[in-house]
Design a protein around this motif. Structure first.
Motif, PDB file in Angstrom:
ATOM      1  N   SER A 109      35.428  29.899  36.877  1.00 44.50           N
ATOM      2  CA  SER A 109      36.493  30.579  37.610  1.00 44.50           C
ATOM      3  C   SER A 109      36.015  31.902  38.169  1.00 44.50           C
ATOM      4  CB  SER A 109      37.696  30.797  36.695  1.00 44.50           C
ATOM      5  OG  SER A 109      38.133  29.590  36.123  1.00 44.50           O
ATOM      6  N   TRP A 110      35.238  32.622  37.374  1.00 48.85           N
ATOM      7  CA  TRP A 110      34.682  33.906  37.822  1.00 48.85           C
ATOM      8  C   TRP A 110      33.738  33.702  39.003  1.00 48.85           C
ATOM      9  CZ3 TRP A 110      29.628  35.653  38.063  1.00 48.85           C
ATOM     10  CH2 TRP A 110      29.458  37.019  38.290  1.00 48.85           C
ATOM     11  N   VAL A 111      32.910  32.660  38.954  1.00 50.47           N
ATOM     12  CA  VAL A 111      31.990  32.373  40.058  1.00 50.47           C
ATOM     13  C   VAL A 111      32.767  32.079  41.337  1.00 50.47           C
ATOM     14  CG1 VAL A 111      30.283  30.725  40.923  1.00 50.47           C
ATOM     15  CG2 VAL A 111      30.107  31.586  38.582  1.00 50.47           C
ATOM     16  N   VAL A 112      33.834  31.282  41.224  1.00 54.17           N
ATOM     17  CA  VAL A 112      34.667  30.973  42.392  1.00 54.17           C
ATOM     18  C   VAL A 112      35.264  32.242  42.972  1.00 54.17           C
ATOM     19  CG1 VAL A 112      36.807  29.843  43.132  1.00 54.17           C
ATOM     20  CG2 VAL A 112      35.195  28.618  41.667  1.00 54.17           C
ATOM     21  N   SER A 113      35.811  33.101  42.113  1.00 47.36           N
ATOM     22  CA  SER A 113      36.407  34.351  42.574  1.00 47.36           C
ATOM     23  C   SER A 113      35.370  35.252  43.234  1.00 47.36           C
ATOM     24  CB  SER A 113      37.054  35.083  41.396  1.00 47.36           C
ATOM     25  OG  SER A 113      37.574  36.333  41.800  1.00 47.36           O
ATOM     26  N   PHE A 114      34.201  35.356  42.612  1.00 45.50           N
ATOM     27  CA  PHE A 114      33.135  36.216  43.136  1.00 45.50           C
ATOM     28  C   PHE A 114      32.688  35.736  44.517  1.00 45.50           C
ATOM     29  CE2 PHE A 114      28.729  37.443  43.724  1.00 45.50           C
ATOM     30  CZ  PHE A 114      28.738  38.783  43.356  1.00 45.50           C
ATOM     31  N   LEU A 115      32.451  34.445  44.656  1.00 44.74           N
ATOM     32  CA  LEU A 115      31.980  33.906  45.935  1.00 44.74           C
ATOM     33  C   LEU A 115      33.047  34.028  47.020  1.00 44.74           C
ATOM     34  CD1 LEU A 115      30.057  30.708  44.766  1.00 44.74           C
ATOM     35  CD2 LEU A 115      29.102  32.897  45.508  1.00 44.74           C
ATOM     36  N   MET A 116      34.286  33.752  46.662  1.00 46.00           N
ATOM     37  CA  MET A 116      35.348  33.862  47.649  1.00 46.00           C
ATOM     38  C   MET A 116      35.527  35.300  48.119  1.00 46.00           C
ATOM     39  SD  MET A 116      38.372  31.232  46.499  1.00 46.00           S
ATOM     40  CE  MET A 116      39.284  31.715  47.972  1.00 46.00           C
ATOM     41  N   VAL A 169      38.867  49.351  53.806  1.00 49.89           N
ATOM     42  CA  VAL A 169      38.133  49.696  52.586  1.00 49.89           C
ATOM     43  C   VAL A 169      38.937  49.200  51.390  1.00 49.89           C
ATOM     44  CG1 VAL A 169      37.176  51.531  51.169  1.00 49.89           C
ATOM     45  CG2 VAL A 169      37.098  51.721  53.671  1.00 49.89           C
ATOM     46  N   TYR A 170      38.307  48.383  50.561  1.00 51.52           N
ATOM     47  CA  TYR A 170      38.977  47.807  49.385  1.00 51.52           C
ATOM     48  C   TYR A 170      38.277  48.319  48.137  1.00 51.52           C
ATOM     49  CZ  TYR A 170      41.495  44.340  46.596  1.00 51.52           C
ATOM     50  OH  TYR A 170      42.310  43.717  45.695  1.00 51.52           O
ATOM     51  N   SER A 171      39.022  49.045  47.318  1.00 52.84           N
ATOM     52  CA  SER A 171      38.437  49.655  46.126  1.00 52.84           C
ATOM     53  C   SER A 171      38.838  48.903  44.867  1.00 52.84           C
ATOM     54  CB  SER A 171      38.880  51.118  46.012  1.00 52.84           C
ATOM     55  OG  SER A 171      38.386  51.684  44.820  1.00 52.84           O
ATOM     56  N   PHE A 172      37.892  48.718  43.983  1.00 53.90           N
ATOM     57  CA  PHE A 172      38.141  48.063  42.699  1.00 53.90           C
ATOM     58  C   PHE A 172      38.328  49.076  41.572  1.00 53.90           C
ATOM     59  CE2 PHE A 172      36.127  44.779  45.186  1.00 53.90           C
ATOM     60  CZ  PHE A 172      36.768  43.618  44.779  1.00 53.90           C
ATOM     61  N   ASP A 173      38.323  50.366  41.902  1.00 53.46           N
ATOM     62  CA  ASP A 173      38.410  51.387  40.859  1.00 53.46           C
ATOM     63  C   ASP A 173      39.699  51.312  40.055  1.00 53.46           C
ATOM     64  OD1 ASP A 173      35.950  52.367  41.326  1.00 53.46           O
ATOM     65  OD2 ASP A 173      36.558  54.133  42.447  1.00 53.46           O
ATOM     66  N   SER A 174      40.798  51.012  40.713  1.00 53.23           N
ATOM     67  CA  SER A 174      42.086  50.952  40.026  1.00 53.23           C
ATOM     68  C   SER A 174      42.603  49.524  39.957  1.00 53.23           C
ATOM     69  CB  SER A 174      43.107  51.844  40.748  1.00 53.23           C
ATOM     70  OG  SER A 174      43.244  51.444  42.100  1.00 53.23           O
ATOM     71  N   SER A 175      41.697  48.570  39.846  1.00 49.60           N
ATOM     72  CA  SER A 175      42.092  47.167  39.851  1.00 49.60           C
ATOM     73  C   SER A 175      42.898  46.814  38.605  1.00 49.60           C
ATOM     74  CB  SER A 175      40.855  46.275  39.926  1.00 49.60           C
ATOM     75  OG  SER A 175      41.236  44.924  39.839  1.00 49.60           O
ATOM     76  N   PHE A 216      32.466  46.101  39.312  1.00 50.97           N
ATOM     77  CA  PHE A 216      33.704  45.568  38.745  1.00 50.97           C
ATOM     78  C   PHE A 216      33.510  44.143  38.219  1.00 50.97           C
ATOM     79  CE2 PHE A 216      37.396  42.817  39.495  1.00 50.97           C
ATOM     80  CZ  PHE A 216      38.287  43.364  38.589  1.00 50.97           C
ATOM     81  N   ASN A 217      32.900  43.292  39.020  1.00 50.88           N
ATOM     82  CA  ASN A 217      32.762  41.897  38.629  1.00 50.88           C
ATOM     83  C   ASN A 217      31.827  41.709  37.443  1.00 50.88           C
ATOM     84  OD1 ASN A 217      34.123  39.786  40.571  1.00 50.88           O
ATOM     85  ND2 ASN A 217      33.490  41.500  41.856  1.00 50.88           N
TER      86      ASN A 217
END
Length: 318
Positions: free
Chosen positions: A113-120, A52-58, A138-139
């Protein structure tokens, strides 16, 4: 042809910063996820229900915002300090097209850059069959936040004359709403001799109109309205930056503001913040006495005047 040459010139001028921005925004989060996932496979028992990977405390928001602000400072502030802005303004292109080209290159870099990160991240989550907590929230919070700070910094670069002034204006505007509310409340409390707490509703609206509060991701505040303010800041900041770049001097001159009429209002604002801040401090540290409040106000006024004078009116060496 002029537009194409202008784009090529801008790309060459900030090539290194664009590459670093693209690589960090595009690959930092996926690499971070993969490292955490490999650690999970190494240390978690086979009976574990799954990763489980959480973005809450990213921590990525603050770092990415700092990155795009640095990009904007490189495009505007450092170009002025180096004097290359004079060459840019001498090209056969309108000032409006120059500012738009600079802004467009930065926005395109951030978006791609955001699109690359999102897709990856989406591919990795699917491949590892992991569970992501607030991945979409988050994204779609991160993208307008980066656009907001980047455009705000570009506008700041258009109205200021040095990289330091550009960064300081961004920082000041980011914290000004929160700082204003807090200073008003503590001073009202000092005058009325009561303790005033910051209500939840006041804090909610104050945080939503304070860019600084967007430096951390909080799922609870990602309502539909939380995207309105960044969009508003983007539009206003772009218009301010565009008009300033077109209508006012942008050649290297070493002054804090290129809009001379901003000097006095900003000087007065700095003094007012100094008075409110130091007067409350003098009141609190002087056993809540009126004398402590007055002494603090005098110290705040002199401090604010000195800071404003040396930061705003003194010309920096080019």
């Amino acid at each position: 042809m002029v537009a194409r040459e202008l784009i090529v010139k801008e790309l060459k001028q900030v090539k290194l910063q664009l590459i670093l921005t693209s690589l960090i925004i595009g690959f930092f989060a996926p690499i971070g996820f993969w490292v955490d996932y490999m650690n999970y496979l190494r240390y978690e028992p086979s009976s574990s229900p799954g990763f489980v990977y959480s973005f809450d405390s990213s921590p990525y928001v603050f770092g990415f915002v700092l990155l795009v602000v640095t990009l904007a400072v490189t495009q505007m502030g450092f170009e002025k300090s180096r004097g290359t802005i004079d060459f840019t303004l001498g090209l056969p292109a309108s000032r409006g097209s120059i500012f738009f080209t600079k802004w467009l290159i930065g926005v395109a870099t951030i978006l791609l850059s955001w699109v690359v990160s999102f897709l990856m991240m989406w591919i990795l989550l699917t491949f590892t069959q992991s569970t992501a907590v607030h991945f979409l929230e988050f994204n779609f919070f991160l993208l307008p936040t980066m656009f907001m700070f980047y455009t705000l910094c570009m506008a700041s670069g258009a109205i200021t004359g040095t990289p330091f002034a550009q960064g300081l204006v961004v920082l000041s505007v980011s914290v000004l709403p929160i700082l204003t509310v807090l200073l008003i409340m503590v001073n009202v409390a000092a005058f009325l001799h009561v303790s005033i707490g910051l209500s939840e509703i006041i804090w909610l609206y104050t945080s939503q109109v304070s860019p600084a509060s967007y430096l951390t991701f909080d799922y609870l505040k990602t309502s539909d309205t939380v995207y309105v303010f960044p969009l508003l800041v983007i539009v206003i900041s772009y218009l301010v930056g565009h008009i300033s770049f077109v209508k006012h001097p942008n050649e290297r001159n070493g002054y804090f503001f290129v809009w001379k009429w901003l000097n006095l209002p900003v000087q007065a604002l700095v003094m007012l913040i100094g008075i409110l801040g130091f007067s409350w401090f003098g009141y609190a540290s002087g056993d809540e006495s009126l004398l402590g409040y007055v002494v603090g106000a005098l110290i705040g006024a002199s401090t604010g005047f000195s800071l404003g004078y040396f930061l705003i009116y003194k010309k920096k060496k080019a």
